[in-house]
Design a protein around this motif. Structure first.
Motif, PDB file in Angstrom:
ATOM      1  N   MET A   1       0.841  -1.194   0.000  1.00 14.38           N
ATOM      2  CA  MET A   1       0.000   0.000   0.000  1.00 14.38           C
ATOM      3  C   MET A   1       0.879   1.248   0.000  1.00 14.38           C
ATOM      4  O   MET A   1       1.842   1.328   0.741  1.00 14.38           O
ATOM      5  CB  MET A   1      -0.908  -0.007   1.226  1.00 14.38           C
ATOM      6  N   ALA A   2       0.527   2.203  -0.847  1.00 11.49           N
ATOM      7  CA  ALA A   2       1.361   3.404  -0.957  1.00 11.49           C
ATOM      8  C   ALA A   2       1.235   4.276   0.297  1.00 11.49           C
ATOM      9  O   ALA A   2       0.168   4.412   0.872  1.00 11.49           O
ATOM     10  CB  ALA A   2       0.952   4.201  -2.189  1.00 11.49           C
ATOM     11  N   ILE A   3       2.356   4.843   0.669  1.00  5.43           N
ATOM     12  CA  ILE A   3       2.422   5.751   1.809  1.00  5.43           C
ATOM     13  C   ILE A   3       2.139   7.161   1.298  1.00  5.43           C
ATOM     14  O   ILE A   3       2.700   7.577   0.287  1.00  5.43           O
ATOM     15  CB  ILE A   3       3.844   5.714   2.410  1.00  5.43           C
ATOM     16  N   THR A   4       1.241   7.875   1.990  1.00  3.18           N
ATOM     17  CA  THR A   4       0.963   9.252   1.608  1.00  3.18           C
ATOM     18  C   THR A   4       1.613  10.211   2.606  1.00  3.18           C
ATOM     19  O   THR A   4       1.411  10.086   3.812  1.00  3.18           O
ATOM     20  CB  THR A   4      -0.557   9.509   1.563  1.00  3.18           C
ATOM     21  N   VAL A   5       2.407  11.135   2.069  1.00  3.42           N
ATOM     22  CA  VAL A   5       3.090  12.116   2.917  1.00  3.42           C
ATOM     23  C   VAL A   5       2.580  13.505   2.575  1.00  3.42           C
ATOM     24  O   VAL A   5       2.470  13.869   1.401  1.00  3.42           O
ATOM     25  CB  VAL A   5       4.629  12.054   2.709  1.00  3.42           C
TER      26      VAL A   5
END
Ligand code: CA
Length: 231
Positions: A1-5
């Motif tokens: 799952m992509a990490i959102t920053v």
């Protein structure tokens, strides 16, 4: 799952530089130069981590951090031009998990962000532990902590410190040991850093933070859990 920053930095060039480095590391990046907009974006998008510049044109980064803390335990990495230790400590007291002093290498920032995200995603051990006749309940699979029946939200660093202390209740852990358990790299001024996080933790887990019973200070030693593990 992509990490959102979420990147909050008003200097456009620096903001875009940070964005490109984080994106190259496979993260999804939201960004803004406004503190007020950052608060709205954090509410709407629930990012996995916030990179926050302290010197913002509309509202101070410290205020943004405090505001974010009222909503969630999202990890915060502060960007600061203020190199004075007092300012760094103040940032950590506001609940930041880490800080980077300008000028910094974007590569180093990426490494720190990755370290914090990894810490948060570490594979859970499958058990729930109770301490002090149920005063403190640590649910590792769910990464939740309940104090006297009330769930409390901990930042990744606070979770790391409390988890370390609870490994062997009553055992004294030095500040150096604690900071090494929650961070994978050398950390300048670690002693006061641990103290700042413990101060925040106590606000969340102690009935009276002025006379702590969950996290005890051992003079000249460090800290220990003041509760025994329940059977
Ligand atoms: Ca700035």
């Amino acid at each position: 799952m992509a990490i959102t920053v979420l990147v909050v930095e008003d200097e456009r060039k620096l903001r875009e530089l940070i964005r490109s480095y984080l994106e190259r590391a496979g993260m999804t990046v939201l960004s803004t130069g406004s503190g007020a907009e950052a608060i709205t974006m954090a509410m709407q998008s629930a990012p996995d981590l916030v990179v926050l510049d302290l010197g913002l044109p509309d509202i101070p980064g410290e205020t943004v951090a405090a505001e974010l803390r009222t909503m969630s335990a999202v990890p915060i990495v502060m960007l600061t031009a203020k190199a004075a230790e007092e300012d760094r400590i103040r940032g950590l007291e506001l609940g930041a998990d880490d800080y980077v002093t300008k000028p910094f290498s974007p590569r180093e920032l990426v490494l720190r962000v990755q370290a914090i995200v990894r810490r948060g995603a570490r594979a859970p051990e499958s058990h729930v532990s109770s301490y002090g006749d149920g005063v403190l309940v640590i649910d590792e699979p769910r990464r939740t902590v309940t104090v006297r029946g009330t769930p409390v939200q901990l930042t990744p660093t606070e979770w790391g410190i409390l988890g370390a202390l609870a490994t062997v209740p009553g055992r004294v852990y030095s500040r150096f040991e604690l900071i090494n358990k929650v961070r994978g790299y050398e950390f300048e001024g670690y002693e006061r850093t641990v103290d700042s996080h413990v101060k925040n933790l106590r606000r969340k887990v102690e009935e009276d933070p002025g006379s702590p019973r969950v996290i005890m200070t051992v003079l000249g030693g460090g800290y220990r859990l003041g509760l025994a593990r329940d059977d």
